[in-house]
Design an enzyme around this catalytic site. Structure first.
Site, PDB file in Angstrom:
ATOM      1  N   LYS B  78      39.769  63.006  53.988  1.00  0.00           N
ATOM      2  CA  LYS B  78      40.206  61.655  53.664  1.00  0.00           C
ATOM      3  C   LYS B  78      38.961  60.768  53.705  1.00  0.00           C
ATOM      4  CE  LYS B  78      43.601  58.143  55.146  1.00  0.00           C
ATOM      5  NZ  LYS B  78      44.676  57.831  56.106  1.00  0.00           N
ATOM      6  N   SER B 153      49.189  56.503  54.194  1.00  0.00           N
ATOM      7  CA  SER B 153      47.963  56.187  53.488  1.00  0.00           C
ATOM      8  C   SER B 153      47.155  57.419  53.074  1.00  0.00           C
ATOM      9  CB  SER B 153      47.085  55.279  54.350  1.00  0.00           C
ATOM     10  OG  SER B 153      46.617  55.965  55.487  1.00  0.00           O
ATOM     11  N   SER B 177      50.884  57.856  58.405  1.00  0.00           N
ATOM     12  CA  SER B 177      50.022  58.106  57.240  1.00  0.00           C
ATOM     13  C   SER B 177      49.654  59.561  56.977  1.00  0.00           C
ATOM     14  CB  SER B 177      48.733  57.298  57.348  1.00  0.00           C
ATOM     15  OG  SER B 177      48.984  55.952  57.077  1.00  0.00           O
TER      16      SER B 177
END
Lengths: 95, 490
Positions: B78, B153, B177
């Site tokens: 990420k 997210s 997330s």
């Protein structure tokens, strides 16, 4: 508790965020929707509870007062927008 | 060679026996990224050159007889984990071309283990969002249905793993997330206990809630990756100094006698009926495997949501004050004076949701409102934590939905922040209490995947992984993949 445009401008200044005048009314609506949702926090059951800042109520661990980092000024300043002679450049502050 | 259809264990065995090299493996997945990511937009930065160099290094280590569960295994980060020499954007214009001067501890550990990073995935800006639509690099599409969001997210990591562009990826979970995008994309994700994985070099959103974790296609693969990522880090003062068990060795611990708590309050009118039905099916399967279902109470989900949406923005307003247009990142053109520099750099550099949260957080912390909002929210957090403690007196693991619905359509909630926040109603309480949680795929509602959430008490990741692993030994939902991504890339 709700927020009006004047308070929003004050909060925006505290946040150092420039607000476009045209966007203020919609933002006031959005923020007040969030604050209305937060009304539940007035629940009287919460009065007696101690505030919880951290999942384990952990205190800050201490370490020996020794130098562990070496000088990395150049590496750290490589990502800065404006640097000269090892200093961060900003607009003139004192006239 | 269909490497993308293999588990991490199979890939590892192939590398060890030299059936294929780390370079071949990396090349296969890099080709898949090149073929498919144009449509998905799951990556912000692809790093083929660095990946091949890392793969060659892994091949040398393998040739020298070195062993290691991730040696030569490709993965994606990420784009919130700092990687020296490769840009870290947090999906924000504020850090659009910023290159971190150091590696996150998680990245150091994965590097040392010989894992091969293929790129950095898209996300909601500064991890603020539940749909991956708040990215300065554009929205990510759900590989199951391009009109749906992948969740957020960690939406890029979830979409990339679901489409098998990478076998495994890192994510972070502040309010859901990892779990919610894993559910929406039909993959397996684990958010460990707060403090289990170092936050050093993981760009902070809400420091008392943020936790790094894994998105993969199975619990067994999550166990392998988490094993490498977890552990105490003196560079993160909130890192837990608790020994890391052998997650892989404990995957087969028996389910017999396991009490699975099912919160009554979570199966009410707010939950989509087909999501509820798939979770019930999964619970029946777990009962057939020896677990016992017990009804428990887990009240105050909306109170948790209200507390979270003040605490997280309050912490964010403080953490994000470092983006001042002076020390790193974006600076506005021609500032009139210092204040203009701060204010315009921040209003031009941050997207609308980030600005909204900074404003709410600043308000909640400001004089006259601190007690009414921030302190009240912290009292509510105590209540949520106590609710979990009471629930875990009656059960070993809690199971329920991850989100009220399956993935919604792109643009469906973008006009109303509170509706979007309600997506997180089942995940947020876990973050407030600092607990570990997983999402595992348990079927479909129409064409879109349904995830089931498993929640444990602190530091019981091994048990959560074992429960998920048993389920996955007897079901094949985790092996389903979107048809458009099944074939080898050419």
């Amino acid at each position: 508790m709700s927020l009006n445009a004047t308070q929003l401008k004050h909060v925006a200044h505290l946040s150092r965020i420039a607000l476009d005048e045209a966007k203020i009314p919609a933002l006031v609506v959005d923020l007040n929707a969030i604050l209305a949702f937060a009304e539940q926090l007035q629940d009287s059951r919460l009065d007696a509870l101690a505030p919880m800042a951290h999942p384990w109520d952990q205190s800050q661990p201490l370490r020996a007062d020794e130098v562990t980092e070496s000088d990395a000024r150049e590496a750290l300043q490589r990502g800065a927008p404006a640097v000269e002679r090892g200093l961060f450049l900003v607009p003139k502050v004192i006239e | 060679m269909s490497y993308h259809l293999k588990t991490l264990t199979e890939l590892r065995a192939g590398l060890a026996s030299r059936a294929f090299s780390a370079r071949e493996l990396a090349t296969c997945f890099l080709n898949r990224m090149a073929t498919h990511d144009g449509a998905l937009n799951s990556f912000i930065t692809q790093t083929p050159e660095q990946a091949l160099a890392a793969a060659d290094l892994a091949d040398k280590r393998l040739a020298a007889g070195e062993e290691g569960a991730l040696l030569g295994i490709p993965y994606a980060h990420k784009d919130i984990f700092c990687t020296a020499g490769i840009r870290t954007t947090c999906a924000s214009k504020m850090l659009g071309d910023w290159v971190a001067p150091y590696d996150a501890t998680v990245h150091q550990k994965l590097n040392a283990a010989g894992a091969v990073m293929l790129g950095k995935t898209n996300m909601d800006e500064f991890a603020m969002g539940s749909s991956n639509e708040n990215s300065a690099f554009g929205a990510v599409k759900n590989p199951w249905d391009h009109s749906a969001v992948p969740g957020g997210s960690s939406g890029g990591s979830a979409a990339a793993v679901a489409a098998r562009l990478v076998p495994i990826a890192t994510g972070t979970d502040t309010g859901g997330s990892i779990r919610q995008p894993a559910a929406y994309c039909g993959i397996t994700g684990i958010r460990p206990t707060y403090g289990r994985v170092s936050r050093y070099g993981m760009i902070a959103y809400a420091s008392s809630l943020d936790q790094g974790g894994v998105l993969a296609t199975s619990a067994a693969d999550c166990a392998v990756m988490l094993q490498v990522m977890a552990g105490h880090d003196p560079r993160d003062s909130t890192s837990a100094n608790v020994p890391v068990p052998d997650y892989v060795a404990q995957l087969n611990q028996p389910l017999a006698g396991l009490r699975i708590g099912v919160p009554r309050q979570w199966f009410t009118s707010g939950l989509d009926v087909s999501v509820a039905a798939r979770i019930d099916d999964a619970l029946l399967e777990l009962e057939a495997l020896g677990a016992t279902r017990v009804a428990i109470d887990l009240p105050d989900a909306e109170l948790a949501l209200a507390a979270y949406y003040l605490i997280a923005p309050a912490e964010a307003s403080s953490n994000l004050s470092r983006f001042d247009g002076v020390r790193f990142g974006y600076r506005c053109a021609n500032p009139r004076d210092l204040n203009d520099l701060y204010e315009r750099s921040r209003s031009e550099g941050f997207g609308p949701e980030v600005q909204r949260r900074i404003l709410i957080g600043t308000y909640a912390l400001s004089a006259g409102y601190y007690d009414a909002f921030y302190v009240r929210a912290q009292r509510a957090r105590r209540q949520i934590s106590a609710n979990f403690a009471a629930a875990f007196a009656r059960c070993d693991v809690i199971a329920g939905p991850v989100a009220p619905t399956v993935a919604f359509n792109l643009g469906a909630h973008s006009s109303d922040p509170v509706t979007m926040y309600l997506e997180d109603i089942y995940t947020i309480p876990v973050n407030l209490a600092g607990l570990p949680g997983m999402s595992i795929p348990v079927g479909f509602a129409g064409t879109r995947p349904v995830g089931m959430q498993l929640i444990g008490s602190a530091f019981t990741e091994a048990r959560l992984l074992a429960v998920a692993h048993h389920y996955q030994q007897h079901t094949d939902w985790h092996q389903r993949m979107p048809a458009a991504y099944r074939e080898d890339a050419v």
